[in-house]
Design a protein around this motif. Structure first.
Motif, mmCIF file in Angstrom:
data_model
loop_
_atom_site.group_PDB
_atom_site.id
_atom_site.type_symbol
_atom_site.label_atom_id
_atom_site.label_comp_id
_atom_site.label_asym_id
_atom_site.label_seq_id
_atom_site.Cartn_x
_atom_site.Cartn_y
_atom_site.Cartn_z
ATOM 1 N N TYR A 50 -6.755 1.552 3.793
ATOM 2 C CA TYR A 50 -5.229 1.281 3.880
ATOM 3 C C TYR A 50 -4.889 2.236 2.812
ATOM 4 O O TYR A 50 -4.493 2.055 1.864
ATOM 5 C CB TYR A 50 -5.287 0.160 2.688
ATOM 6 N N SER A 88 2.822 -1.386 -0.325
ATOM 7 C CA SER A 88 2.061 -1.620 1.603
ATOM 8 C C SER A 88 2.307 -3.183 1.269
ATOM 9 O O SER A 88 1.241 -4.530 0.621
ATOM 10 C CB SER A 88 0.849 -1.422 1.231
ATOM 11 N N LYS A 99 -4.692 5.555 2.519
ATOM 12 C CA LYS A 99 -3.062 5.773 2.736
ATOM 13 C C LYS A 99 -1.876 5.412 2.569
ATOM 14 O O LYS A 99 -0.993 5.757 2.007
ATOM 15 C CB LYS A 99 -3.191 6.905 4.665
ATOM 16 N N GLU A 100 -2.086 3.765 3.107
ATOM 17 C CA GLU A 100 -0.770 3.114 3.376
ATOM 18 C C GLU A 100 -0.360 3.010 2.425
ATOM 19 O O GLU A 100 0.763 2.559 2.098
ATOM 20 C CB GLU A 100 -1.467 1.754 4.496
ATOM 21 N N GLN A 153 0.924 6.265 0.392
ATOM 22 C CA GLN A 153 2.508 5.935 0.744
ATOM 23 C C GLN A 153 3.728 5.427 0.478
ATOM 24 O O GLN A 153 4.627 5.559 -0.210
ATOM 25 C CB GLN A 153 2.352 6.517 2.969
ATOM 26 N N LYS A 154 3.185 4.191 0.209
ATOM 27 C CA LYS A 154 4.346 2.831 0.195
ATOM 28 C C LYS A 154 4.660 2.623 -0.913
ATOM 29 O O LYS A 154 5.719 2.047 -1.221
ATOM 30 C CB LYS A 154 4.346 1.756 0.931
#
Ligand code: SF4
Length: 292
Positions: A178, A135, A180-181, A184-185
């Motif tokens: 952060y 992220s 989830k961010e 995912q990233k």
């Protein structure tokens, strides 16, 4: 007798291998969560001193197959300097098959594709690389000094040069806000590169860096073990590597130890995580036995 400069860190997988300090400290030494080399000034070691240590170690351990070049990012060395060390290692340890180093995205980006190929041809076969997170928001907050695109480009440069990658990701590095961010990233990076070995650590912050860490990351809320296990589950669910990835979550920091090969063992790893989440705290390694 080797007079190592302490603190001296090496990856767990290098426990049985020869360690030679080609540099002291870390050339970047600015990641907000890391206190490893705060007590050391970055320094390139004198070539004659390195040669002397190789001479001593090759006499004592002539059958050595693997050598790890410390400290924090020996790939920061100028390419011609590193090649001299690699050639001397090859000459001294006749059975040598692999040399490995810690490496940063900055180190890899500073080298041309041709330089990386020559290093690989001279036995630099494995890098240990801290992705930490994919992220950009979190990378900035932890002052990693690179973007997610630069991480991807640098990892692809290494694999194109036939250098294997052992990467680490830090669970909890985005905190609660952060999470989830982060997951995912970070999964995107693994899915878009060719990481060969992947480890997940669990964030812990040493007392001496907490103030600095929170100054740059003022909305950080630390995850508890349950939330970390949830993050681990979401991360594994999102991983769809096209190559074989040896996965480990067995660092001293981890609440739960896992190991497998992805994508083959994905469902089994998820089952183990679900089982531990259902049992609760008794399934986790007690905090007293853990460290970051
Ligand atoms: S590059 Fe690695 S060793 Fe250097 S400060 Fe960052 S995490 Fe620590």
């Amino acid at each position: 007798m080797i007079n190592y400069s302490y603190p001296l860190y090496r990856p767990p997988a290098e426990a049985d291998n020869i360690i030679i300090q080609a540099t002291y400290g870390c050339s970047y030494n600015n990641c907000g969560f890391c206190s490893m080399y705060k007590s050391k000034k970055y320094q390139v070691r004198d070539m004659e001193d390195i040669y002397k240590e190789i001479d001593i170690l090759s006499l004592s351990f002539p059958n050595t197959h693997k050598v790890f070049l410390a400290d924090g990012d020996a790939l920061s060395l100028p390419t011609d300097y590193l090649i001299k060390i690699l050639k001397y290692l090859k000459k001294s340890f006749i059975k040598l098959r692999r040399v490995s180093v810690y490496a940063t995205a900055q180190n890899l980006l500073a080298k041309s594709d041709d330089e990386l190929k020559v290093l690989s041809e001279n036995n630099l076969k494995l890098i240990y690389f801290g992705i930490e997170t994919g992220s950009d928001i979190i990378l900035k907050k932890i002052t990693k000094g690179v973007t997610s695109d630069e991480i991807k480009i640098s990892l692809n440069k290494a694999s194109n040069a036939n250098i294997k990658i052992s990467a680490t990701v830090i669970l909890g590095i985005g905190g609660k806000n952060y999470s989830k961010e982060h997951i995912q990233k970070t999964a995107d990076i693994i899915n878009q590169t060719t990481v060969n070995y992947l480890s997940t650590l669990q964030l812990g912050l040493e007392e001496d860096i907490k103030r600095r860490f929170y100054r740059n990351f003022d909305d950080f809320i630390m995850l508890n073990d349950f939330q970390t296990i949830e993050e681990q589950k979401e991360f594994i669910e999102l991983l769809t590597p096209t190559n074989k990835v040896i996965f480990r979550s067995n660092h001293a920091s981890n609440a739960l130890h896992l190991s497998g090969t992805l994508p083959r063992d994905k469902n089994r790893l998820l089952d183990e995580l679900n089982y531990a989440a259902n049992i609760g705290q008794d399934a986790f390694i007690p905090k007293i036995f853990r460290g970051f």
